[in-house]
Scaffold this active site. Structure first.
Site, PDB file in Angstrom:
ATOM      1  CG  HIS A  85      46.401  31.282  23.535  1.00 17.06           C
ATOM      2  ND1 HIS A  85      46.186  31.074  24.886  1.00 17.06           N
ATOM      3  CD2 HIS A  85      46.840  32.567  23.416  1.00 17.06           C
ATOM      4  CE1 HIS A  85      46.501  32.187  25.546  1.00 17.06           C
ATOM      5  NE2 HIS A  85      46.897  33.107  24.678  1.00 17.06           N
ATOM      6  CG  ASN A 144      41.710  24.192  23.466  1.00 16.63           C
ATOM      7  OD1 ASN A 144      42.793  24.389  22.930  1.00 16.63           O
ATOM      8  ND2 ASN A 144      41.439  24.602  24.690  1.00 16.63           N
ATOM      9  NE  ARG A 192      39.374  33.833  27.054  1.00 23.16           N
ATOM     10  CZ  ARG A 192      40.087  32.836  27.566  1.00 23.16           C
ATOM     11  NH1 ARG A 192      41.223  32.431  26.979  1.00 23.16           N
ATOM     12  NH2 ARG A 192      39.697  32.212  28.645  1.00 23.16           N
ATOM     13  CE1 TYR A 227      48.333  28.000  27.220  1.00 21.83           C
ATOM     14  CE2 TYR A 227      49.774  26.535  26.005  1.00 21.83           C
ATOM     15  CZ  TYR A 227      48.627  27.291  26.078  1.00 21.83           C
ATOM     16  OH  TYR A 227      47.759  27.340  25.004  1.00 21.83           O
ATOM     17  NE  ARG A 270      39.678  27.023  23.025  1.00 24.09           N
ATOM     18  CZ  ARG A 270      40.177  27.653  24.086  1.00 24.09           C
ATOM     19  NH1 ARG A 270      39.366  28.033  25.068  1.00 24.09           N
ATOM     20  NH2 ARG A 270      41.466  27.913  24.166  1.00 24.09           N
ATOM     21  CG  PHE A 328      46.610  19.311  31.787  1.00 24.32           C
ATOM     22  CD1 PHE A 328      47.052  20.419  31.073  1.00 24.32           C
ATOM     23  CD2 PHE A 328      45.787  19.516  32.896  1.00 24.32           C
ATOM     24  CE1 PHE A 328      46.688  21.706  31.443  1.00 24.32           C
ATOM     25  CE2 PHE A 328      45.413  20.809  33.276  1.00 24.32           C
ATOM     26  CZ  PHE A 328      45.877  21.910  32.548  1.00 24.32           C
ATOM     27  CB  THR A 366      39.068  25.698  28.503  1.00 18.86           C
ATOM     28  OG1 THR A 366      39.269  27.024  28.994  1.00 18.86           O
ATOM     29  CG2 THR A 366      40.402  24.995  28.332  1.00 18.86           C
ATOM     30  CE  LYS A 404      45.655  26.288  22.315  1.00 18.21           C
ATOM     31  NZ  LYS A 404      45.113  25.594  23.517  1.00 18.21           N
ATOM     32  CD  GLU A 446      48.653  35.653  26.384  1.00 18.22           C
ATOM     33  OE1 GLU A 446      47.852  35.753  25.430  1.00 18.22           O
ATOM     34  OE2 GLU A 446      48.417  34.977  27.401  1.00 18.22           O
TER      35      GLU A 446
HETATM   36  N1  UDP Z   1      44.372  22.459  29.039  1.00 18.79           N
HETATM   37  C1  UDP Z   1      44.394  21.084  29.106  1.00 18.79           C
HETATM   38  N2  UDP Z   1      43.662  20.456  30.107  1.00 18.79           N
HETATM   39  C2  UDP Z   1      42.953  21.161  31.016  1.00 18.79           C
HETATM   40  C3  UDP Z   1      42.946  22.572  30.947  1.00 18.79           C
HETATM   41  C4  UDP Z   1      43.669  23.191  29.945  1.00 18.79           C
HETATM   42  O1  UDP Z   1      45.029  20.419  28.299  1.00 18.79           O
HETATM   43  O2  UDP Z   1      42.318  20.552  31.895  1.00 18.79           O
HETATM   44  C5  UDP Z   1      45.103  23.140  27.946  1.00 18.79           C
HETATM   45  C6  UDP Z   1      44.165  23.602  26.825  1.00 18.79           C
HETATM   46  O3  UDP Z   1      44.817  23.415  25.568  1.00 18.79           O
HETATM   47  C7  UDP Z   1      43.999  25.082  27.151  1.00 18.79           C
HETATM   48  C8  UDP Z   1      45.388  25.434  27.682  1.00 18.79           C
HETATM   49  O4  UDP Z   1      45.778  24.285  28.433  1.00 18.79           O
HETATM   50  O5  UDP Z   1      43.623  25.847  26.025  1.00 18.79           O
HETATM   51  C9  UDP Z   1      45.427  26.680  28.550  1.00 18.79           C
HETATM   52  O6  UDP Z   1      44.534  26.526  29.614  1.00 18.79           O
HETATM   53  P1  UDP Z   1      43.647  27.733  30.144  1.00 18.79           P
HETATM   54  O7  UDP Z   1      43.041  27.302  31.438  1.00 18.79           O
HETATM   55  O8  UDP Z   1      44.469  28.994  30.141  1.00 18.79           O
HETATM   56  O9  UDP Z   1      42.448  27.804  29.064  1.00 18.79           O
HETATM   57  P2  UDP Z   1      42.155  28.791  27.845  1.00 18.79           P
HETATM   58  O10 UDP Z   1      42.539  30.177  28.287  1.00 18.79           O
HETATM   59  O11 UDP Z   1      42.968  28.314  26.669  1.00 18.79           O
HETATM   60  O12 UDP Z   1      40.673  28.640  27.596  1.00 18.79           O
HETATM   61 MG    MG Z   2      44.257  30.875  29.211  1.00 19.39          MG
END
Ligand code: UDP
Ligand code: MG
Length: 154
Positions: free
Chosen positions: A115, A112, A85, A49, A102, A57, A91, A9, A126
Site C-alpha cells: 500500500h 498486490n 506511488r 479502507y 506491483r 471484495f 492497483t 502487505k 495514514e
Molecule cells: N482491491 C481489491 N479489488 C479491487 C480494488 C482494490 O481487492 O477491485 C484492494 C487492493 O488490495 C488495493 C486495495 O483494495 O490495493 C485498496 O484499493 P485502492 O483502490 O485504494 O487501490 P490502491 O490505492 O492500493 O492502488
Molecule cells: Mg488507495
C-alpha cells in the site's frame, strides 16, 4: 520534503519479498524515517479502507490484509508521495507496468504487495493512523547532499 506511508502487505511477507522491496526504496534515495511490524485488525482496516467498505471484495480484502503481520514504513523525500506511488504501479498487478513493484511482484488486483498513500493529505492521516509520533525520526543522512542539489532541499 514530505513523508509518505507504505505498508508491506501479507503478500510481500508471505512470499519473502520484504528485503527486495525495501532495497528499491533505499536505492531510489527515499529515507526510512519509521518502520515496524504489526498485526492489523478489522478496526484499523475499516478505517484505512473506509472508501471500499461497500465493495463486494471488501471481506476478502480484510482477510488478505490480516493473513500475516505487515510492515509499515514512513518514507521521507522530495515529492515522496508521488514518487512512491509511481514506484508502486497500478492497483492491479497484471496491469501494473514492468519496473514498478506491483508490475514486478504481483499478478493480482488484491494481492498486490504494498500500500502507498495516494495524496499528501492522506499520507498525513495514514502516518498518524499507523505510527505514534515518537516512532518517526527526524533523521537526515549525511549523504543527503549527494542525493539532491541544494535548491531541491529547500
Ligand atoms: N482491491 C481489491 N479489488 C479491487 C480494488 C482494490 O481487492 O477491485 C484492494 C487492493 O488490495 C488495493 C486495495 O483494495 O490495493 C485498496 O484499493 P485502492 O483502490 O485504494 O487501490 P490502491 O490505492 O492500493 O492502488
Ligand atoms: Mg488507495
Amino acid at each position: 520534503m514530505e513523508t509518505t506511508l507504505v505498508i508491506l502487505k501479507p503478500s510481500a511477507l508471505l512470499h519473502g519479498y520484504v528485503g527486495q522491496i525495501i532495497q528499491r526504496f533505499q536505492q531510489k534515495g527515499l529515507v526510512i524515517r519509521g518502520m515496524k511490524m504489526m498485526q492489523l485488525n478489522e478496526a484499523i482496516l475499516n478505517e484505512h479502507y473506509a472508501h471500499l467498505i461497500d465493495r463486494p471484495f471488501f471481506p476478502n480484502l480484510l482477510k488478505s490484509m490480516m493473513a500475516s503481520p505487515v510492515i509499515v514504513m514512513a518514507l521521507w523525500g522530495k515529492d515522496a508521495v508521488e514518487v512512491v506511488r509511481m514506484m508502486t504501479g497500478a492497483t492491479n498487478g497484471r496491469k501494473a507496468a514492468p519496473g514498478t513493484i506491483r508490475g514486478d511482484f504481483s499478478m493480482s488486483g488484491q494481492e498486490n504487495i504494498i500500500h502507498a498513500s495516494d495524496t499528501t493529505e492522506n499520507a498525513e492521516i495514514e502516518l498518524k493512523r499507523f505510527f505514534k509520533p515518537e516512532e518517526i525520526f527526524d533523521f537526515v543522512p549525511t549523504s543527503i547532499k549527494y542525493t539532491y542539489e541544494p535548491t531541491e532541499l529547500l
